[in-house]
Design a protein around this motif. Structure first.
Motif, PDB file in Angstrom:
ATOM      1  N   GLY A  70      38.761  -1.910 -20.229  1.00 34.03           N
ATOM      2  CA  GLY A  70      38.862  -0.470 -20.012  1.00 34.03           C
ATOM      3  C   GLY A  70      39.166  -0.134 -18.563  1.00 34.03           C
ATOM      4  O   GLY A  70      40.003   0.722 -18.269  1.00 34.03           O
ATOM      5  N   THR A  71      38.476  -0.799 -17.628  1.00 29.27           N
ATOM      6  CA  THR A  71      38.715  -0.542 -16.209  1.00 29.27           C
ATOM      7  C   THR A  71      40.126  -0.937 -15.815  1.00 29.27           C
ATOM      8  O   THR A  71      40.816  -0.212 -15.068  1.00 29.27           O
ATOM      9  CB  THR A  71      37.696  -1.306 -15.348  1.00 29.27           C
ATOM     10  OG1 THR A  71      36.375  -0.859 -15.687  1.00 29.27           O
ATOM     11  CG2 THR A  71      37.940  -1.057 -13.871  1.00 29.27           C
ATOM     12  N   ARG A  72      40.599  -2.084 -16.310  1.00 25.00           N
ATOM     13  CA  ARG A  72      41.943  -2.533 -15.945  1.00 25.00           C
ATOM     14  C   ARG A  72      43.014  -1.591 -16.498  1.00 25.00           C
ATOM     15  O   ARG A  72      44.013  -1.322 -15.831  1.00 25.00           O
ATOM     16  CB  ARG A  72      42.155  -3.964 -16.445  1.00 25.00           C
ATOM     17  CG  ARG A  72      41.439  -5.009 -15.590  1.00 25.00           C
ATOM     18  CD  ARG A  72      41.788  -6.403 -16.000  1.00 25.00           C
ATOM     19  NE  ARG A  72      41.110  -6.764 -17.239  1.00 25.00           N
ATOM     20  CZ  ARG A  72      41.367  -7.878 -17.929  1.00 25.00           C
ATOM     21  NH1 ARG A  72      42.332  -8.693 -17.538  1.00 25.00           N
ATOM     22  NH2 ARG A  72      40.694  -8.148 -19.022  1.00 25.00           N
ATOM     23  N   LEU A  73      42.795  -1.075 -17.702  1.00 23.03           N
ATOM     24  CA  LEU A  73      43.762  -0.128 -18.264  1.00 23.03           C
ATOM     25  C   LEU A  73      43.778   1.176 -17.473  1.00 23.03           C
ATOM     26  O   LEU A  73      44.843   1.746 -17.221  1.00 23.03           O
ATOM     27  CB  LEU A  73      43.435   0.142 -19.732  1.00 23.03           C
ATOM     28  CG  LEU A  73      43.787  -0.985 -20.709  1.00 23.03           C
ATOM     29  CD1 LEU A  73      43.236  -0.667 -22.097  1.00 23.03           C
ATOM     30  CD2 LEU A  73      45.294  -1.179 -20.778  1.00 23.03           C
TER      31      LEU A  73
ATOM     32  N   LEU B 298      35.513  -3.067 -23.799  1.00 29.04           N
ATOM     33  CA  LEU B 298      36.587  -2.079 -23.732  1.00 29.04           C
ATOM     34  C   LEU B 298      36.230  -0.871 -22.880  1.00 29.04           C
ATOM     35  O   LEU B 298      37.122  -0.229 -22.307  1.00 29.04           O
ATOM     36  CB  LEU B 298      36.947  -1.607 -25.147  1.00 29.04           C
ATOM     37  CG  LEU B 298      37.633  -2.639 -26.046  1.00 29.04           C
ATOM     38  CD1 LEU B 298      37.844  -2.053 -27.424  1.00 29.04           C
ATOM     39  CD2 LEU B 298      38.959  -3.109 -25.452  1.00 29.04           C
ATOM     40  N   THR B 299      34.936  -0.535 -22.775  1.00 31.76           N
ATOM     41  CA  THR B 299      34.579   0.759 -22.167  1.00 31.76           C
ATOM     42  C   THR B 299      33.572   0.664 -21.030  1.00 31.76           C
ATOM     43  O   THR B 299      33.057   1.695 -20.586  1.00 31.76           O
ATOM     44  CB  THR B 299      34.005   1.706 -23.244  1.00 31.76           C
ATOM     45  OG1 THR B 299      32.808   1.119 -23.786  1.00 31.76           O
ATOM     46  CG2 THR B 299      35.002   1.948 -24.346  1.00 31.76           C
TER      47      THR B 299
ATOM     48  N   GLU C  74      50.649   3.614 -24.109  1.00 34.99           N
ATOM     49  CA  GLU C  74      50.011   2.391 -23.608  1.00 34.99           C
ATOM     50  C   GLU C  74      49.803   1.435 -24.777  1.00 34.99           C
ATOM     51  O   GLU C  74      49.449   1.860 -25.887  1.00 34.99           O
ATOM     52  CB  GLU C  74      48.658   2.714 -22.967  1.00 34.99           C
ATOM     53  CG  GLU C  74      48.747   3.510 -21.691  1.00 34.99           C
ATOM     54  CD  GLU C  74      47.380   3.747 -21.080  1.00 34.99           C
ATOM     55  OE1 GLU C  74      47.246   3.606 -19.862  1.00 34.99           O
ATOM     56  OE2 GLU C  74      46.441   4.083 -21.835  1.00 34.99           O
ATOM     57  N   ARG C  75      49.970   0.132 -24.501  1.00 34.75           N
ATOM     58  CA  ARG C  75      49.821  -0.872 -25.556  1.00 34.75           C
ATOM     59  C   ARG C  75      48.905  -2.002 -25.088  1.00 34.75           C
ATOM     60  O   ARG C  75      48.817  -2.299 -23.895  1.00 34.75           O
ATOM     61  CB  ARG C  75      51.180  -1.445 -25.955  1.00 34.75           C
ATOM     62  CG  ARG C  75      52.111  -0.433 -26.632  1.00 34.75           C
ATOM     63  CD  ARG C  75      53.434  -1.069 -27.031  1.00 34.75           C
ATOM     64  NE  ARG C  75      54.333  -0.118 -27.673  1.00 34.75           N
ATOM     65  CZ  ARG C  75      54.334   0.138 -28.986  1.00 34.75           C
ATOM     66  NH1 ARG C  75      53.502  -0.524 -29.794  1.00 34.75           N
ATOM     67  NH2 ARG C  75      55.168   1.024 -29.494  1.00 34.75           N
ATOM     68  N   ILE C  76      48.266  -2.626 -26.074  1.00 27.55           N
ATOM     69  CA  ILE C  76      47.501  -3.853 -25.859  1.00 27.55           C
ATOM     70  C   ILE C  76      47.991  -4.872 -26.873  1.00 27.55           C
ATOM     71  O   ILE C  76      47.940  -4.617 -28.096  1.00 27.55           O
ATOM     72  CB  ILE C  76      45.985  -3.637 -26.059  1.00 27.55           C
ATOM     73  CG1 ILE C  76      45.450  -2.554 -25.131  1.00 27.55           C
ATOM     74  CG2 ILE C  76      45.225  -4.935 -25.821  1.00 27.55           C
ATOM     75  CD1 ILE C  76      43.985  -2.249 -25.340  1.00 27.55           C
ATOM     76  N   LEU C  77      48.502  -6.010 -26.384  1.00 27.88           N
ATOM     77  CA  LEU C  77      49.032  -7.053 -27.265  1.00 27.88           C
ATOM     78  C   LEU C  77      50.071  -6.477 -28.229  1.00 27.88           C
ATOM     79  O   LEU C  77      50.138  -6.862 -29.410  1.00 27.88           O
ATOM     80  CB  LEU C  77      47.897  -7.731 -28.048  1.00 27.88           C
ATOM     81  CG  LEU C  77      46.809  -8.400 -27.207  1.00 27.88           C
ATOM     82  CD1 LEU C  77      45.709  -8.946 -28.111  1.00 27.88           C
ATOM     83  CD2 LEU C  77      47.388  -9.525 -26.352  1.00 27.88           C
ATOM     84  N   GLY C  78      50.842  -5.533 -27.735  1.00 27.65           N
ATOM     85  CA  GLY C  78      51.890  -4.930 -28.541  1.00 27.65           C
ATOM     86  C   GLY C  78      51.423  -3.803 -29.434  1.00 27.65           C
ATOM     87  O   GLY C  78      52.256  -3.083 -30.007  1.00 27.65           O
ATOM     88  N   LEU C  79      50.114  -3.586 -29.550  1.00 27.35           N
ATOM     89  CA  LEU C  79      49.577  -2.534 -30.419  1.00 27.35           C
ATOM     90  C   LEU C  79      49.377  -1.251 -29.621  1.00 27.35           C
ATOM     91  O   LEU C  79      48.975  -1.296 -28.449  1.00 27.35           O
ATOM     92  CB  LEU C  79      48.242  -2.972 -31.034  1.00 27.35           C
ATOM     93  CG  LEU C  79      48.290  -4.197 -31.954  1.00 27.35           C
ATOM     94  CD1 LEU C  79      46.874  -4.599 -32.364  1.00 27.35           C
ATOM     95  CD2 LEU C  79      49.132  -3.894 -33.185  1.00 27.35           C
ATOM     96  N   PRO C  80      49.648  -0.091 -30.216  1.00 33.26           N
ATOM     97  CA  PRO C  80      49.444   1.175 -29.496  1.00 33.26           C
ATOM     98  C   PRO C  80      47.977   1.382 -29.159  1.00 33.26           C
ATOM     99  O   PRO C  80      47.090   1.070 -29.968  1.00 33.26           O
ATOM    100  CB  PRO C  80      49.943   2.235 -30.481  1.00 33.26           C
ATOM    101  CG  PRO C  80      49.883   1.590 -31.823  1.00 33.26           C
ATOM    102  CD  PRO C  80      50.132   0.122 -31.598  1.00 33.26           C
TER     103      PRO C  80
END
Length: 581
Positions: free
Chosen positions: A373-376, A363-364, A567-573
């Motif tokens: 993390g980089t893609r986000l 993630l980081t 921002e969301r990941i798999l629908g989660l905040p």
């Protein structure tokens, strides 16, 4: 990477070694790839933003285990030797800074020092991945002692590049001239030579002011009385930095007569403040005076030469070229980057073993272009890029203030793009920059809750990434938000979302939703993601209270005119971004 610095004391108000550690740690802490902790049995000040722990031999075993590299300080100190031994036993990389070898003392004491050098010191030097020396002259000194390091690094004593030494309306000290000595009272400092110099013709009206404490004070007071100079020597004892800076501004010259020095910071501080200083012609002093072009030196032990040099220097001013040479060659911001590079080289990158650490890395790990993390961050750059485009179209250039930012973060946008839009980025942090910054970057030190040094709308864009949740109390959070809105035309403020199930700092599911008491207990008893297990209850409280995640509603209240992007990941905040209209 986690680095533990160990010394017999952390008393920067009275110790050159501690000032070295403090300055180095403050510069390094601005680098988000390295986390510094300082452990010492004696501590005389709060950390001032540093992770300072008071502890002795019993604390070392767990402290060494919790870090990737151990950096020990101080020649011939048992706690440094013990820390080095534990580092080797626990498989941690070792860096050693001896600072200075003092060979004075009684016959038996000198014999003990030689025995230590041929046994313990030799093993420490051999075991260290690198030995850090204050100047190149110490390489010959090590060789003379039969000490053969695998590698040496030259990291001199330095000063803070952002230090503001000027004192308004200083009160002149008594004496014609007024001479000032600041430092430990020890026979090796040869303050008796300075006192004796008061009897030389050029200094018959001079008064010597001595600031410091140490075992040699009673002997010096006795000598002063015997020589009939009690009315012209003032023993001020220990004084804090504010008082010593006032006294420096009020004297005509400073004096350092030592027979041995590692690399005296007092010379740098005096010259940077524009105060002439005379010092003995020894290698530690010459390493500074030759480098910056200052010629206020006298032959060691030559009292008439000391008196003449002090009288002449008291009539001089420090040239601007010398002050600039000090800034250029002896600042922590320039030198600490070399040590950080070695830290990263010395500690092998190990693949995380636990699922929690593997998740944290995925993630980081912002140096890995394929990490989540980089893609986000790259996706997040879209709205920021739009803001830059609009500002460039309006002004023809873009001034950005990044509060709590790093140069590394801005890899989200190509350097060629920043140059094409004439973007200049000011990185604002509470600590000094850890590396030399190249255009378009510059740095400034300030508290994000108090940006009074900037006028309203001084910047086109203010940016802050994952900072607002760390500023402290709700009142400080509100001040932080108000200041960001005030200093720029537009703002782009990101923070982790409170309703993300995974706490982003310790990488533990649901951690931030737990009661505070339970969170403290968990931090005290377990390693959680990026957080190593706290060594005591106080540290656990500090770690837990260092993060206050915000909800979308709270962000909207803080930035009422903003559009809040979730921002969301798999629908989660995952994160919240406040973008000004």
């Amino acid at each position: 990477m986690r680095v533990l610095h160990v010394s017999k004391e952390f008393e920067p108000l009275s110790s050159g070694v501690a000032r070295h550690i403090q300055g180095l740690a403050r510069a390094i802490q601005a680098d988000d790839t390295v986390r510094i902790a300082i452990l010492a049995p004696r501590v005389d000040v709060a950390g001032g933003g540093l992770d300072v722990r008071q502890g002795g031999y019993r604390s070392l075993w767990s402290a060494v285990a919790d870090h990737d590299l151990v950096h020990v300080h101080g020649a011939r100190t048992p706690i440094a030797a013990f820390a080095a031994l534990l580092a080797v036993v626990r498989g941690r990389r070792l860096v050693y800074t001896p600072h200075c070898y003092y060979d004075t003392g009684s016959r038996w004491r000198r014999l003990f020092k030689r025995l230590w050098d041929s046994t313990v010191e030799r093993l420490m030097v051999r075991a260290a991945s690198a030995v850090v020396l204050l100047h190149k002259g110490w390489e010959a000194d090590l060789a003379r002692r039969g000490l053969q390091p695998t590698r040496t690094l030259i990291i001199p004593n330095c000063i803070d590049d952002h230090r503001q030494p000027a004192v308004a309306n200083p009160e002149p000290l008594e004496g014609a001239p007024a001479l000032l000595s600041i430092g430990r009272l020890d026979p090796v400092k040869r303050l008796d030579d300075v006192i004796a110099a008061l009897k030389t013709p050029p200094l018959t009206q001079a008064v010597l002011h001595i600031v410091g404490q140490g075992s040699d004070r009673s002997r010096l007071e006795t000598l002063t009385a015997q020589w009939g100079l009690s009315s012209r020597v003032r023993f001020h004892g220990w004084q804090d930095d504010a008082v010593t800076q006032q006294m420096m501004a009020g004297c005509k010259a400073m004096v350092l007569a030592s027979e041995r020095e590692g690399m005296p910071t007092v010379i740098l501080e005096a010259l940077l403040a524009g105060v002439p200083i005379v010092c003995s012609d020894i290698e530690g002093c010459r390493a500074i005076t030759d480098a910056v072009g200052w010629n206020g030196v006298f032959a060691l032990g030559d009292i008439p030469a000391l008196g003449a040099c002090a009288a002449q220097s008291a009539q001089r001013t420090v040239p601007a070229t010398v002050i600039e040479a000090v800034r250029h060659g002896f600042t922590w911001q320039r030198k600490s980057a070399e040590l950080v590079a070695f830290y990263n080289q010395a500690v092998p990158q190990q693949r995380p073993t636990s699922w929690m650490n593997r998740l944290a890395l995925y993630l980081t790990d912002y140096d890995n272009p394929r990490s989540l993390g980089t893609r986000l961050r790259t996706r997040r750059a879209g709205p920021l890029r739009d803001m830059i485009e609009q500002t460039y179209a309006r002004h023809g250039h873009v001034k950005v203030l990044d509060v709590g930012g790093t140069q590394r973060y801005w890899k989200i946008l190509p350097a060629t793009y920043l140059a094409s839009r004439r973007v200049s980025i000011t990185l604002l942090n509470t600590g000094p920059a850890s590396q030399l910054l190249q255009p378009p970057f510059s740095s400034v030190r300030a508290d994000g809750c108090d940006l009074s040094q900037f006028e309203n709308r001084a910047f086109h864009i203010v940016h802050s990434n994952s900072v607002i949740e760390h500023v402290g109390s709700p009142e400080r959070v509100e001040r932080f938000a108000r200041e960001l809105v005030r200093v720029a035309e537009r703002y782009f403020i990101q923070t982790p979302d409170f309703w993300c199930p995974l706490e982003p700092h310790c990488m533990t599911p649901f951690f931030h939703w737990l009661p505070r008491r339970l969170k403290i207990w968990l931090v005290r008893h377990a390693t959680l993601g990026h957080w190593r297990r706290a060594t005591n209850h106080q540290q656990a409280e500090f770690m837990v209270d260092s993060v206050r995640l915000l909800t979308r509603r709270q962000m909207q209240i803080l930035f009422p005119a903003a559009r809040i992007i979730r921002e969301r990941i798999l629908g989660l905040p995952k994160s919240l971004i406040a973008v000004s209209p």
